[in-house]
Design a protein around this motif. Structure first.
Motif, mmCIF file in Angstrom:
data_model
loop_
_atom_site.group_PDB
_atom_site.id
_atom_site.type_symbol
_atom_site.label_atom_id
_atom_site.label_comp_id
_atom_site.label_asym_id
_atom_site.label_seq_id
_atom_site.Cartn_x
_atom_site.Cartn_y
_atom_site.Cartn_z
ATOM 1 N N LYS A 163 0.998 -1.376 -0.041
ATOM 2 C CA LYS A 163 0.028 -0.125 -0.162
ATOM 3 C C LYS A 163 0.927 1.293 0.009
ATOM 4 N N ILE A 164 0.633 2.172 -0.568
ATOM 5 C CA ILE A 164 0.977 3.498 -0.647
ATOM 6 C C ILE A 164 0.639 4.367 0.676
ATOM 7 N N PRO A 165 1.648 4.908 1.436
ATOM 8 C CA PRO A 165 1.327 5.690 2.734
ATOM 9 C C PRO A 165 0.637 6.951 2.454
ATOM 10 N N GLN A 166 -0.279 7.231 1.419
ATOM 11 C CA GLN A 166 -1.087 8.364 1.201
ATOM 12 C C GLN A 166 -2.282 7.823 1.100
ATOM 13 N N SER A 167 -3.572 8.357 1.966
ATOM 14 C CA SER A 167 -4.612 7.988 1.545
ATOM 15 C C SER A 167 -5.685 9.277 1.716
ATOM 16 N N VAL A 168 -6.964 8.975 1.818
ATOM 17 C CA VAL A 168 -7.971 10.057 2.047
ATOM 18 C C VAL A 168 -8.919 9.590 2.771
ATOM 19 N N LEU A 169 -9.365 10.796 3.549
ATOM 20 C CA LEU A 169 -10.687 10.654 4.693
ATOM 21 C C LEU A 169 -11.646 11.370 3.954
ATOM 22 N N VAL A 170 -12.747 10.918 3.612
ATOM 23 C CA VAL A 170 -13.919 11.620 2.987
ATOM 24 C C VAL A 170 -15.161 11.529 3.847
ATOM 25 N N VAL A 171 -15.621 12.757 4.434
ATOM 26 C CA VAL A 171 -16.769 13.055 5.353
ATOM 27 C C VAL A 171 -17.943 13.330 4.353
ATOM 28 N N VAL A 172 -18.796 12.260 4.191
ATOM 29 C CA VAL A 172 -19.994 12.586 3.499
ATOM 30 C C VAL A 172 -21.175 12.960 4.308
ATOM 31 N N HIS A 173 -21.741 14.004 3.693
ATOM 32 C CA HIS A 173 -22.600 14.620 4.537
ATOM 33 C C HIS A 173 -24.017 15.112 3.874
ATOM 34 N N THR A 174 -25.023 15.600 4.542
ATOM 35 C CA THR A 174 -26.036 16.195 3.999
ATOM 36 C C THR A 174 -25.916 17.678 4.205
ATOM 37 N N PRO A 175 -26.865 18.489 3.553
ATOM 38 C CA PRO A 175 -26.778 19.909 4.009
ATOM 39 C C PRO A 175 -27.301 20.209 5.454
ATOM 40 N N ALA A 176 -28.147 19.172 5.933
ATOM 41 C CA ALA A 176 -28.277 19.422 7.455
ATOM 42 C C ALA A 176 -27.251 18.887 8.376
ATOM 43 N N LEU A 177 -26.189 18.516 7.724
ATOM 44 C CA LEU A 177 -25.060 17.915 8.416
ATOM 45 C C LEU A 177 -25.138 16.695 9.167
ATOM 46 N N ASP A 178 -25.849 15.932 8.392
ATOM 47 C CA ASP A 178 -26.085 14.406 8.793
ATOM 48 C C ASP A 178 -24.610 13.711 8.201
ATOM 49 N N VAL A 179 -24.181 12.919 8.884
ATOM 50 C CA VAL A 179 -22.836 12.245 8.435
ATOM 51 C C VAL A 179 -22.994 10.764 8.177
ATOM 52 N N LEU A 180 -22.668 10.278 7.279
ATOM 53 C CA LEU A 180 -22.682 8.828 6.561
ATOM 54 C C LEU A 180 -21.484 8.173 7.562
ATOM 55 N N LEU A 181 -21.499 7.282 8.241
ATOM 56 C CA LEU A 181 -20.800 6.303 9.021
ATOM 57 C C LEU A 181 -20.732 5.012 8.478
ATOM 58 N N ILE A 182 -19.681 4.098 8.386
ATOM 59 C CA ILE A 182 -19.573 2.949 7.824
ATOM 60 C C ILE A 182 -18.908 1.986 8.933
ATOM 61 N N ARG A 183 -19.439 0.630 9.179
ATOM 62 C CA ARG A 183 -18.899 -0.088 9.929
ATOM 63 C C ARG A 183 -17.596 -1.048 9.121
ATOM 64 N N ARG A 184 -16.633 -0.941 9.719
ATOM 65 C CA ARG A 184 -15.690 -1.800 9.017
ATOM 66 C C ARG A 184 -15.861 -3.315 9.235
ATOM 67 N N ALA A 185 -15.707 -3.968 8.179
ATOM 68 C CA ALA A 185 -15.857 -5.411 8.255
ATOM 69 C C ALA A 185 -14.948 -6.078 9.276
ATOM 70 N N ASP A 186 -13.797 -5.569 9.265
ATOM 71 C CA ASP A 186 -12.553 -6.260 10.051
ATOM 72 C C ASP A 186 -12.456 -5.736 11.437
ATOM 73 N N GLY A 187 -13.504 -4.880 11.925
ATOM 74 C CA GLY A 187 -13.721 -4.384 13.200
ATOM 75 C C GLY A 187 -14.991 -3.836 13.623
ATOM 76 N N SER A 188 -15.648 -4.817 14.145
ATOM 77 C CA SER A 188 -17.066 -4.828 14.396
ATOM 78 C C SER A 188 -17.436 -3.533 15.133
ATOM 79 N N GLU A 189 -16.713 -2.853 15.799
ATOM 80 C CA GLU A 189 -17.064 -1.481 16.499
ATOM 81 C C GLU A 189 -16.267 -0.480 16.214
ATOM 82 N N HIS A 190 -15.720 -0.460 14.813
ATOM 83 C CA HIS A 190 -15.002 0.290 14.204
ATOM 84 C C HIS A 190 -15.763 1.178 13.015
#
Length: 149
Positions: free
Chosen positions: A6-33
């Motif tokens: 892997k290349i040690p350069q990555s992105v973090l994308v905060v997906v959000h609505t106009p009302a500032l609701d944010v999409l969170l996704i649960r990692r398959a390799d870490g049940s509480e992540h």
């Protein structure tokens, strides 16, 4: 054939609505992540913006061209967890993460890649920040009001 490092350069994308609701996704390799969309560059030449567009689509099925992707011009540099260092070239211990926001319409459908994520939810940005396992992800979400304005 050996899997490339892997290349040690990555992105973090905060997906959000106009009302500032944010999409969170649960990692398959870490049940509480719970996290925002993240991912590494595929090649050194791939731009951070192209990485963000590709990762959002791969992880959520959301097409960035239908939304508003904003480069927040922020970077986080952090230690790679020891359990994941084998994925990187020998001696690499730090990753640089570039931060974006993606404004999506309310009700945007999410189609997860089940190899990477098992569940998603939309939360108010304050609740989303509290739910993140990554401090840098939580910090980025808390900055959302200033970038969404």
């Amino acid at each position: 054939m050996a899997r490339p490092y892997k290349i040690p350069q990555s992105v973090l994308v905060v997906v959000h609505t106009p009302a500032l609701d944010v999409l969170l996704i649960r990692r398959a390799d870490g049940s509480e992540h719970w996290q925002s969309v993240t991912g590494s560059k595929d090649t050194e030449q791939e731009s951070f913006q192209s990485t963000a567009v590709r990762e959002v689509f791969e992880e959520t099925g959301i097409v960035c061209a239908d939304c508003r992707l904003t480069d927040w011009e922020l970077e986080n540099v952090y230690d790679i967890w020891p359990a994941y260092r084998h994925r990187y070239p020998p001696g690499v211990t730090r990753n640089t993460e570039h931060v974006f926001g993606l404004l999506v319409p309310p009700g945007t459908a999410v189609r997860l890649n089940p190899r990477e994520h098992t569940e998603h939810r939309w939360l108010n940005y304050l609740e989303a920040a509290d739910a993140c396992f990554s401090p840098s992800n939580a910090e980025a979400i808390l900055m959302l009001p200033q970038f969404a304005a």
